[in-house]
Enzyme design. Structure first.
Site, PDB file in Angstrom:
ATOM      1  N   CYS A   1      48.567 -28.339  24.358  1.00 19.98           N
ATOM      2  CA  CYS A   1      47.133 -28.095  24.137  1.00 19.98           C
ATOM      3  C   CYS A   1      46.164 -29.101  23.973  1.00 19.98           C
ATOM      4  CB  CYS A   1      47.256 -27.942  22.504  1.00 19.98           C
ATOM      5  SG  CYS A   1      46.599 -27.888  21.474  1.00 19.98           S
ATOM      6  N   ASN A  31      32.014 -26.420  23.004  1.00 17.20           N
ATOM      7  CA  ASN A  31      33.456 -25.931  24.136  1.00 17.20           C
ATOM      8  C   ASN A  31      32.696 -26.394  25.039  1.00 17.20           C
ATOM      9  OD1 ASN A  31      34.078 -23.704  24.586  1.00 17.20           O
ATOM     10  ND2 ASN A  31      33.963 -22.497  22.782  1.00 17.20           N
ATOM     11  N   GLY A  36      41.316 -12.439  18.479  1.00 16.18           N
ATOM     12  CA  GLY A  36      41.243 -13.410  19.727  1.00 16.18           C
ATOM     13  C   GLY A  36      40.907 -14.555  20.468  1.00 16.18           C
ATOM     14  N   ALA A  37      41.809 -15.050  19.751  1.00 17.93           N
ATOM     15  CA  ALA A  37      42.161 -16.992  19.460  1.00 17.93           C
ATOM     16  C   ALA A  37      42.212 -16.685  20.812  1.00 17.93           C
ATOM     17  CB  ALA A  37      42.668 -17.161  18.808  1.00 17.93           C
ATOM     18  N   HIS A  94      46.171 -23.987  17.732  1.00 19.02           N
ATOM     19  CA  HIS A  94      45.212 -25.287  17.531  1.00 19.02           C
ATOM     20  C   HIS A  94      44.809 -24.594  16.033  1.00 19.02           C
ATOM     21  CE1 HIS A  94      45.731 -29.503  17.458  1.00 19.02           C
ATOM     22  NE2 HIS A  94      44.829 -29.008  15.843  1.00 19.02           N
ATOM     23  N   HIS A 130      41.455 -24.115  14.354  1.00 19.03           N
ATOM     24  CA  HIS A 130      40.590 -24.650  14.917  1.00 19.03           C
ATOM     25  C   HIS A 130      39.274 -23.058  14.182  1.00 19.03           C
ATOM     26  CE1 HIS A 130      41.187 -21.587  18.200  1.00 19.03           C
ATOM     27  NE2 HIS A 130      40.179 -21.298  18.309  1.00 19.03           N
TER      28      HIS A 130
HETATM   29 ZN   LIG Z   1      46.877 -28.595  20.383  1.00 16.27          ZN
END
Ligand SMILES: [Zn+2]
Ligand SMILES: [Zn+2]
Ligand SMILES: [Zn+2]
Length: 343
Positions: A53, A86, A169-170, A174, A176
């Site tokens: 990640c 981003n 849609g992720a 993690h 956020h």
């Molecule tokens: Zn993570």
């Protein structure tokens, strides 16, 4: 202006561009660089992959440098929250604000910023798993970044939203959320503003203030309340267990809220996410914040609100073709379940 990092070396693509649909009136954001992002997995979501990640502690170099970080304890090297541009931005900092007209068509440079709020150093922690004071820190980061991003005169709107789970849609597990600063007011917000202004001009109070009074005296769709905020299932819920959170007193702009407001909101938001988790079993959801446009603060007729939209079924042809939703769960039943599933 906040820098937006772009990996130009990957492939040559055109800069992001906004185009207005001359028939429907809405805007489309053409952002080729978004095509480079990791492919969204098919539901059900894969097991958390903390091993790779990019948002986990120790891999800070895999994101662009942060624009904001909170440390815990203050002054230590351990961060409790980071905000970074981003890596696959839908918008970029360079460009002109002026529209370009070509016959029937209008296009604009896709200027703006696209930031990610990494809500916790712990991979598996979602917003709703955080204790109240930590949720308040996330809300404070949203407020701080909104106030900074709107200083760019080209920016008309800053949208905070969250995609949780692949069905929403992720593309990363993690915890956020995201901020997008854009040079236009989004159509959905513009429609809300126009409806609220119409209601106000015909001799009424703020539509949301009146809705709060009606929901409180009716009671069937109430989910939870705190000292300063109220959560209820909206009368025409589009999604099962859709829940809105609003300040009880008239407040047009989220970003004008005080620390005490954010603390109160954090407690209620955490409680609502907990109830949704109990009723639906860690659902995929979208969360959006609707606040006033950057250049229209202090409105008498608009009232900021959070919309939480659990996502169990994808939008299908009927929704796309008709513009309205089929919801199999009555909001009154959803609200009752959520009240029963309280802390
Ligand atoms: Zn993570
Ligand atoms: Zn109001
Ligand atoms: Zn709204």
């Amino acid at each position: 202006v906040t820098g937006v990092s772009i990996r130009r070396e990957v492939t040559e693509t055109s800069p992001p561009e906004l185009r207005r649909d001359p028939v429907a009136g809405g805007w489309v954001l053409l952002a080729e660089e978004r095509m480079l992002r990791p492919r969204a997995p098919d539901p059900p979501p894969p097991p958390s992959d903390a091993a790779t990640c990019p948002f986990c502690p120790g891999r800070e170099t895999r994101t662009p440098p942060e624009v904001l970080a909170y440390h815990d304890p203050p002054g230590s090297s351990c961060w409790s929250l980071r905000v970074v541009p981003n890596l696959y931005p839908a918008l970029r900092a360079e460009g002109a604000a002026e529209p370009r007209i070509e016959g029937l068509y209008e296009r604009r440079d896709g200027i703006g910023a696209h930031e990610v709020i990494i809500e916790s150093p712990r991979h598996e922690q979602d917003l709703g798993d955080l204790p109240g004071p930590r949720i308040a820190r996330v809300l404070a980061a949203v407020r701080e970044r909104m106030l900074d991003l709107r200083r760019d005169p080209r920016i008309e709107y800053v949208l905070w939203f969250k995609n949780r789970g692949a069905a929403a849609g992720a593309t990363l597990d993690h915890g956020h959320s995201q901020l997008i600063a854009i040079p236009i007011v989004p159509g959905s917000v513009r429609e809300e503003l126009e409806r609220c202004r119409e209601h106000f001009r015909s001799g009424n109070r703020c539509l949301f203030c009146e809705m709060i009074d009606q929901e409180q005296s009716d009671g069937r769709r109430l989910v939870a309340a705190s000292g300063r905020h109220l959560a209820f299932a909206p009368f025409a819920s589009r999604f099962p267990y859709e829940t809105w959170i609003l300040p009880r007193g008239h407040a047009p702009s989220f970003e004008a809220g005080s620390d005490d407001d954010l603390e109160d909101l954090a407690g209620l938001l955490g409680g609502v996410l907990l109830r949704l988790g109990r009723s639906l079993g860690r659902p995929a959801y979208n969360l959006v914040l609707h606040t006033t446009p950057c250049r229209e603060p202090g409105l008498d007729y608009y009232h900021w609100h959070l919309e939480i939209l659990p996502r169990r079924t994808p939008l299908a042809g009927f929704e796309w073709g008709s513009g309205f939703h089929i919801n199999p769960t009555r909001p009154e039943d959803a609200a009752r379940h959520l009240r029963e599933d309280g802390p």
